[in-house]
Design an enzyme around this catalytic site. Structure first.
Site, PDB file in Angstrom:
ATOM      1  CG  HIS A   1       7.579 -18.639   1.259  1.00 40.03           C
ATOM      2  ND1 HIS A   1       8.632 -17.824   0.907  1.00 40.03           N
ATOM      3  CD2 HIS A   1       6.464 -18.046   0.735  1.00 40.03           C
ATOM      4  CE1 HIS A   1       8.184 -16.797   0.204  1.00 40.03           C
ATOM      5  NE2 HIS A   1       6.882 -16.908   0.084  1.00 40.03           N
TER       6      HIS A   1
ATOM      7  CD  GLN B   1       1.119  -5.643  -7.906  1.00 36.63           C
ATOM      8  OE1 GLN B   1       0.570  -5.522  -6.827  1.00 36.63           O
ATOM      9  NE2 GLN B   1       1.223  -6.809  -8.519  1.00 36.63           N
TER      10      GLN B   1
ATOM     11  N   GLY C   1      -7.570 -13.571  -8.806  1.00 36.21           N
ATOM     12  CA  GLY C   1      -7.921 -14.747  -8.011  1.00 36.21           C
ATOM     13  C   GLY C   1      -9.397 -14.818  -7.684  1.00 36.21           C
TER      14      GLY C   1
ATOM     15  CG  ASP D   1       1.820 -15.796  -0.780  1.00 39.08           C
ATOM     16  OD1 ASP D   1       1.917 -14.730  -0.149  1.00 39.08           O
ATOM     17  OD2 ASP D   1       2.802 -16.423  -1.215  1.00 39.08           O
ATOM     18  CB  SER D   2      -3.373 -11.772  -0.977  1.00 39.34           C
ATOM     19  OG  SER D   2      -3.618 -11.516   0.383  1.00 39.34           O
ATOM     20  CB  THR D   3      -0.697  -7.399  -1.977  1.00 37.18           C
ATOM     21  OG1 THR D   3      -1.819  -7.558  -2.847  1.00 37.18           O
ATOM     22  CG2 THR D   3       0.552  -7.633  -2.778  1.00 37.18           C
ATOM     23  CG  ASP D   4      -0.887  -5.256   3.143  1.00 40.22           C
ATOM     24  OD1 ASP D   4      -0.791  -6.392   3.635  1.00 40.22           O
ATOM     25  OD2 ASP D   4      -0.017  -4.378   3.272  1.00 40.22           O
TER      26      ASP D   4
ATOM     27  CD  GLU E   1       0.874 -12.556  -8.875  1.00 40.54           C
ATOM     28  OE1 GLU E   1       1.140 -12.986  -7.746  1.00 40.54           O
ATOM     29  OE2 GLU E   1       0.510 -11.376  -9.103  1.00 40.54           O
TER      30      GLU E   1
HETATM   31  N1  SAM Z   1       4.157 -12.513   1.262  1.00 36.49           N
HETATM   32  C1  SAM Z   1       3.749 -11.285   0.727  1.00 36.49           C
HETATM   33  C2  SAM Z   1       3.218 -10.286   1.700  1.00 36.49           C
HETATM   34  O1  SAM Z   1       2.248 -10.568   2.413  1.00 36.49           O
HETATM   35  O2  SAM Z   1       3.762  -9.189   1.723  1.00 36.49           O
HETATM   36  C3  SAM Z   1       2.859 -11.431  -0.439  1.00 36.49           C
HETATM   37  C4  SAM Z   1       3.566 -12.183  -1.495  1.00 36.49           C
HETATM   38  S1  SAM Z   1       2.995 -12.215  -3.106  1.00 36.49           S
HETATM   39  C5  SAM Z   1       4.210 -11.205  -3.858  1.00 36.49           C
HETATM   40  C6  SAM Z   1       1.495 -11.345  -3.258  1.00 36.49           C
HETATM   41  C7  SAM Z   1       0.984 -11.389  -4.679  1.00 36.49           C
HETATM   42  O3  SAM Z   1      -0.430 -11.298  -4.689  1.00 36.49           O
HETATM   43  C8  SAM Z   1       1.492 -10.269  -5.585  1.00 36.49           C
HETATM   44  O4  SAM Z   1       2.389 -10.776  -6.535  1.00 36.49           O
HETATM   45  C9  SAM Z   1       0.227  -9.708  -6.226  1.00 36.49           C
HETATM   46  O5  SAM Z   1       0.384  -9.399  -7.595  1.00 36.49           O
HETATM   47  C10 SAM Z   1      -0.754 -10.845  -5.990  1.00 36.49           C
HETATM   48  N2  SAM Z   1      -2.149 -10.432  -6.022  1.00 36.49           N
HETATM   49  C11 SAM Z   1      -2.699  -9.297  -5.502  1.00 36.49           C
HETATM   50  N3  SAM Z   1      -4.018  -9.266  -5.764  1.00 36.49           N
HETATM   51  C12 SAM Z   1      -4.318 -10.392  -6.455  1.00 36.49           C
HETATM   52  C13 SAM Z   1      -5.517 -10.906  -7.005  1.00 36.49           C
HETATM   53  N4  SAM Z   1      -6.676 -10.243  -6.890  1.00 36.49           N
HETATM   54  N5  SAM Z   1      -5.464 -12.104  -7.639  1.00 36.49           N
HETATM   55  C14 SAM Z   1      -4.294 -12.786  -7.751  1.00 36.49           C
HETATM   56  N6  SAM Z   1      -3.121 -12.329  -7.259  1.00 36.49           N
HETATM   57  C15 SAM Z   1      -3.134 -11.154  -6.608  1.00 36.49           C
END
Ligand code: SAM
Length: 281
Positions: free
Chosen positions: A61, A30, A138, A156-159, A105
């Protein structure tokens, strides 16, 4: 002065003036940007979407961690999926009774950059020996996890676009179910009910989770910098009900100081606006 702008919905944008663009990088997963702003302090974005900022990170958090801990204060083994900024690990590590915190992560660069630019959330990652970091997908990690390993999984993932997509699939939730013990609780970043694109993803996630877990609900919180400011976490469990099993006295006796979460917020967060309840009918 320059301005960061995020598209929230058709014809709708959210902007923050910033003083400095601290970092820009395209990782294998990304695009990562860090900015310095007067109103929100340091903030970072992934693929142009706000992730974490110094001003409102405490809300997210607090709500991802303290709600499950107040339902089962005996949680010992925790798995965090995503959460590269370290805020979820920081907050859950405040419980001395927790024995292990595995954090998975996908993007090591997010963790490294947050350690440089966002010590407010990331500084505990290298300080607490209970936190073990794994840099991988993950979904692959939970596929391999032994049945019944964890008491709590925090997603705690992205969209669900880009690397986060796999974390919203039925297969992922099935593996989470298997990796949780009989007391297990799953909390997941559950998108927002307000704007249409987010609402669709929110409903898709809920449909899958409720097929697997006997208890599956959502709770709300107010995150000023996420689209619409109205956001949800999912609470799914094999046996605990988030309100009937709320251990208010036990949680309060621990004496943790929190800035957003409290026992009344815990209860109120599960009472949803009518239009949101109607979405689940
Ligand atoms: N609180 C935030 C939000 O909802 O906007 C999300 C915080 S955190 C930065 C989200 C993390 O999920 C990112 O660092 C991203 O790299 C990670 N992520 C995305 N897909 C993932 C996956 N398949 N496995 C593990 N981590 C993942």
């Amino acid at each position: 002065m320059k301005t960061f702008t995020e598209r929230w919905a058709k014809g709708t944008h959210f902007s923050i003036d910033y003083e400095r663009h601290l970092h820009h990088e395209v990782t294998p997963f990304q695009t990562v940007d860090f900015y310095q702003s007067e109103t929100f302090g340091t903030f970072f974005t992934l693929d142009g979407l706000m992730m974490v900022n110094e001003k409102d990170e405490f809300i997210y958090h607090d709500m991802i961690t303290h709600v499950p801990m107040a339902v089962n204060p005996d949680i010992k083994k925790v798995l965090i999926i995503g959460g590269g900024d370290g805020g979820t690990a920081r907050e859950i590590s405040r419980y001395p009774s927790i024995e292990t915190i595995d954090m998975v992560e996908i993007d090591q660069r997010v963790v490294e950059l947050c350690q440089t630019y966002l010590p407010l959330t990331a500084s505990r990652l290298n300080q607490d020996p209970r936190i073990r970091l794994f840099f991988e997908d993950g979904l692959k990690f939970v596929e391999r996890a032994q049945a019944g390993t964890y008491d709590l999984i925090l997603v705690d993932s992205t969209d669900p676009i880009g690397p986060g997509e796999g974390l919203f699939t039925l297969a992922f939730y099935q593996h989470c179910y298997r990796a949780l013990g009989q007391n297990g609780i799953l909390i997941n970043q559950h998108e927002s009910p307000y704007f249409e694109d987010y609402r669709k993803e929110m409903l898709r996630a809920h449909d899958k989770i409720k097929r697997l877990f006997p208890i599956a609900s959502v709770y709300q919180f107010h995150q000023p910098t996420y689209p619409s400011g109205h956001w949800l976490f999912g609470f799914a469990s094999k046996k605990y009900h988030p309100l009937r099993d709320h251990q208010k006295e036990r949680w309060e006796a621990m004496g943790l100081k929190t800035k957003y979460y409290n026992s009344l917020i815990h209860q109120g967060a599960f009472y949803l606006p009518t239009y949101v309840n109607d979405l689940f009918q």
